[in-house]
Motif scaffolding. Structure first.
Motif, PDB file in Angstrom:
ATOM      1  N   ILE A  33       0.838  -1.201   0.000  1.00 19.96           N
ATOM      2  CA  ILE A  33       0.000   0.000   0.000  1.00 19.96           C
ATOM      3  C   ILE A  33       0.874   1.253   0.000  1.00 19.96           C
ATOM      4  N   PRO A  82      -7.856   5.760  10.316  1.00 19.65           N
ATOM      5  CA  PRO A  82      -8.661   5.650   9.097  1.00 19.65           C
ATOM      6  C   PRO A  82      -9.673   6.785   8.950  1.00 19.65           C
ATOM      7  N   GLY A 115      -5.107  -1.507   6.598  1.00 14.67           N
ATOM      8  CA  GLY A 115      -4.604  -1.163   5.273  1.00 14.67           C
ATOM      9  C   GLY A 115      -4.496   0.330   5.064  1.00 14.67           C
ATOM     10  N   ASP A 116      -4.805   0.764   3.856  1.00 16.04           N
ATOM     11  CA  ASP A 116      -4.739   2.164   3.469  1.00 16.04           C
ATOM     12  C   ASP A 116      -5.768   2.947   4.297  1.00 16.04           C
ATOM     13  N   HIS A 159      -2.545  10.235  -1.961  1.00 16.08           N
ATOM     14  CA  HIS A 159      -3.397  11.026  -1.078  1.00 16.08           C
ATOM     15  C   HIS A 159      -2.665  12.282  -0.602  1.00 16.08           C
ATOM     16  N   THR A 191     -10.290  -4.737  10.172  1.00 17.35           N
ATOM     17  CA  THR A 191      -9.558  -4.665   8.905  1.00 17.35           C
ATOM     18  C   THR A 191      -8.491  -3.578   8.955  1.00 17.35           C
ATOM     19  N   PHE A 207      -7.124   5.642   3.841  1.00 19.27           N
ATOM     20  CA  PHE A 207      -8.082   6.352   2.994  1.00 19.27           C
ATOM     21  C   PHE A 207      -9.126   5.409   2.401  1.00 19.27           C
ATOM     22  N   ASP A 208      -8.963   4.107   2.610  1.00 19.70           N
ATOM     23  CA  ASP A 208      -9.932   3.112   2.157  1.00 19.70           C
ATOM     24  C   ASP A 208     -11.081   3.069   3.168  1.00 19.70           C
ATOM     25  N   PRO A 209     -12.327   3.347   2.758  1.00 19.85           N
ATOM     26  CA  PRO A 209     -13.434   3.391   3.719  1.00 19.85           C
ATOM     27  C   PRO A 209     -13.736   2.066   4.397  1.00 19.85           C
ATOM     28  N   SER A 210     -13.197   0.955   3.877  1.00 18.76           N
ATOM     29  CA  SER A 210     -13.425  -0.349   4.516  1.00 18.76           C
ATOM     30  C   SER A 210     -12.421  -0.640   5.632  1.00 18.76           C
ATOM     31  N   VAL A 211     -11.366   0.176   5.736  1.00 19.97           N
ATOM     32  CA  VAL A 211     -10.331  -0.042   6.756  1.00 19.97           C
ATOM     33  C   VAL A 211     -10.814   0.493   8.096  1.00 19.97           C
TER      34      VAL A 211
END
Length: 502
Positions: free
Chosen positions: A3, A109, A333-334, A8, A331, A336-340
């Motif tokens: 990642i 996040p 990760g990044d 961003h 979860t 900026f990922d809304p699933s993180v």
């Protein structure tokens, strides 16, 4: 695939950070800079000025001049009220931008940045709340105690120049909790953000300048604790130190500031318990709440997180099963990922520290889940899997020391008295939670717990409620009237009304 946060960085428009002293942005006196590595990727995100004692001298001198001139400290209440409300308005208007800057700072996040306690909205509410105190600062007029014709009065006056030192984990709320009451009281400020969370704080400072905070009233010196923080806490022209961070640094501040008897407010660490009784409304929700606070968002890097779960034996296995399910759902990760859902640990030093506590825990208790550093596409970051230990003795290292990571110690208990004794068996006393459907028990246990903030079947930070700790979790409170008064001195004035008393 590894990642990256660099795209961003460009979209946010990250600026090179400088010091802000006496209304001017500029480099450190010696030109030193700090390069910030992102905790999720190891990438250099940007750099900012790294100040030293000379920069602190200049900032304190500016704050002292501004305070003595009275431009802010003796300004009309309506002026300060208006500025503080504009601060709140601008923070809300730029909330998305600030959340993105925080994600580049500490990797919290984007999705978690909207949860109230860590949101820009909460910080704005703190400014609005303290704006309401500006025109209510007052003392008393007391009747003569010894007879005679005179007035005995008290006044509250701003304490003076404040050194405010921020941690990296919750920049929005903690910036507001220190700056808003200090400004409301009429103080001037020298602010040090953490070197691990600087860019979002510098943008908030820009917004406060836009709102109308005068030159010299708010000054910012970025850099390390050893260089900048030490100069701020020992400076002879600083009247008060407000610090949020570790217990070890808090103790050092008390010692270092003793030479000038500075006023000190400290919000320090915790080893907060969650007491889960068999009559809890929902054991699964209780487990999800506790595990979520330790693993989601800040990945357990929150002083008030319930990192000890004291669970009644009748629901112990049920709690553990639900806790494991919650831990498996987190979860990474990044940011900026809304699933993180969760962040890495802030730096490699903290990563090694947490992994060391986990190794210690393996010899003290039963590891239920987690316990390892996460690899794969996360290998370049400081990620640790959600970790749960069961059958923990309350005197074990992992139950007594603040780990500041995604590690939960689950301790069984048999009855209410044992639960209270276990909860209070710690050097800390910042927060606690309890889960029960019995209202009488809720009040009874809340009063028995030696902690500053108690959550019953849930937990929330409120701008008008005091927040702080018992025992070694700190000195003083932030939030509400008590925070505002902590930035004032109380003065007594005696006025004879006749010549007979002269």
């Amino acid at each position: 695939m590894t990642i990256t946060v660099q795209p961003h960085r460009e979209s946010v428009g990250l600026k090179t950070g400088q010091l802000y002293i006496d209304g001017q942005w500029g480099p450190a006196a010696d030109g030193a800079t700090w390069s910030h590595r992102h905790p999720a990727t190891g990438e250099v995100v940007g750099e900012f000025a790294s100040g030293g004692a000379a920069d602190v001298d200049a900032a304190v001198a500016a704050a002292r001049r501004a305070f003595d001139a009275g431009t802010w400290s003796r300004s009309r209440a309506s002026v300060r009220v208006g500025v503080l409300h504009r601060c709140a308005e601008l923070l809300r208007r730029h909330a998305d931008e600030l959340r993105a800057l925080q994600a580049l700072d500490n990797s919290v996040p984007i999705a978690f940045g909207s949860i109230y306690a860590t949101s820009v909205g909460a910080a704005a509410d703190v400014f609005d709340h303290h704006a309401g105190w500006v025109d209510k600062v007052g003392g008393q007029t007391l009747p003569p105690y010894q007879g005679g014709d005179h007035l005995a009065m008290t006044f509250r006056e701003p304490i003076g120049v404040v050194s405010a030192i921020l941690p990296w984990n919750a920049p929005f709320l903690l910036f507001a909790q220190k700056v808003a009451p200090a400004l409301a009281a009429g103080c001037t400020i020298v602010l040090k953000p953490s070197e691990y969370c600087t860019f979002s704080v510098l943008r908030m400072v820009e917004l406060l300048i836009e709102a109308g905070v005068p030159a010299g009233v708010l000054n910012v010196v970025t850099g390390t604790g050893a260089a900048v923080g030490e100069a701020m806490i020992t400076h002879r022209d600083v009247d008060k130190v407000s610090f949020t961070g570790s217990r070890a640094v808090g103790k050092h501040i008390v010692e270092a500031s003793a030479g000038t008897l500075k006023r000190v407010s400290l919000e320090l660490g915790g080893k907060s318990p969650a007491l889960v009784f068999p009559d809890a409304p929902d054991i699964g929700i209780a487990a999800a709440t506790v595990v979520g606070a330790v693993t989601m968002g800040l990945s357990g890097q929150a002083c008030v997180a319930n990192t000890r779960a004291l669970v009644h034996r009748d629901v112990y296995d049920q709690f553990l099963a639900a806790a494991q399910g919650m831990a498996a759902a987190v979860t990474y990760g990044d940011p900026f990922d809304p699933s993180v859902m969760s962040a890495p640990l802030i730096n490699e030093r903290q990563l090694e520290r947490v992994l060391g506590y986990i190794e210690s825990g393996k010899s003290e208790a039963r590891l239920v889940t987690g316990g390892e550093r996460l690899g794969g596409e996360l290998a370049a970051g400081n990620f640790v899997a959600p970790t749960i230990f069961a059958d923990v003795d309350n005197r074990a290292t992992i139950a007594q020391e603040e780990i500041f990571g995604p590690v939960l110690a689950v301790v069984p208990f048999g009855d209410e008295d044992e639960a209270i004794a276990l909860a209070n068996d710690t050097e800390y006393g910042l927060g606690a939670g309890l889960f029960t459907a019995d209202v009488q028990r809720a009040f009874r246990v809340s009063r028995a717990l030696r902690a500053g903030t108690i959550g019953i079947n849930g937990f929330q930070i409120e701008p008008h409620l005091p927040f702080g700790g018992f025992k070694q979790s700190g000195l003083g409170r932030e939030g509400g009237q008590s925070a505002f008064e902590a930035y004032t001195e109380l003065k007594s004035v005696f006025l004879p009304l006749t010549d007979e008393m002269m």
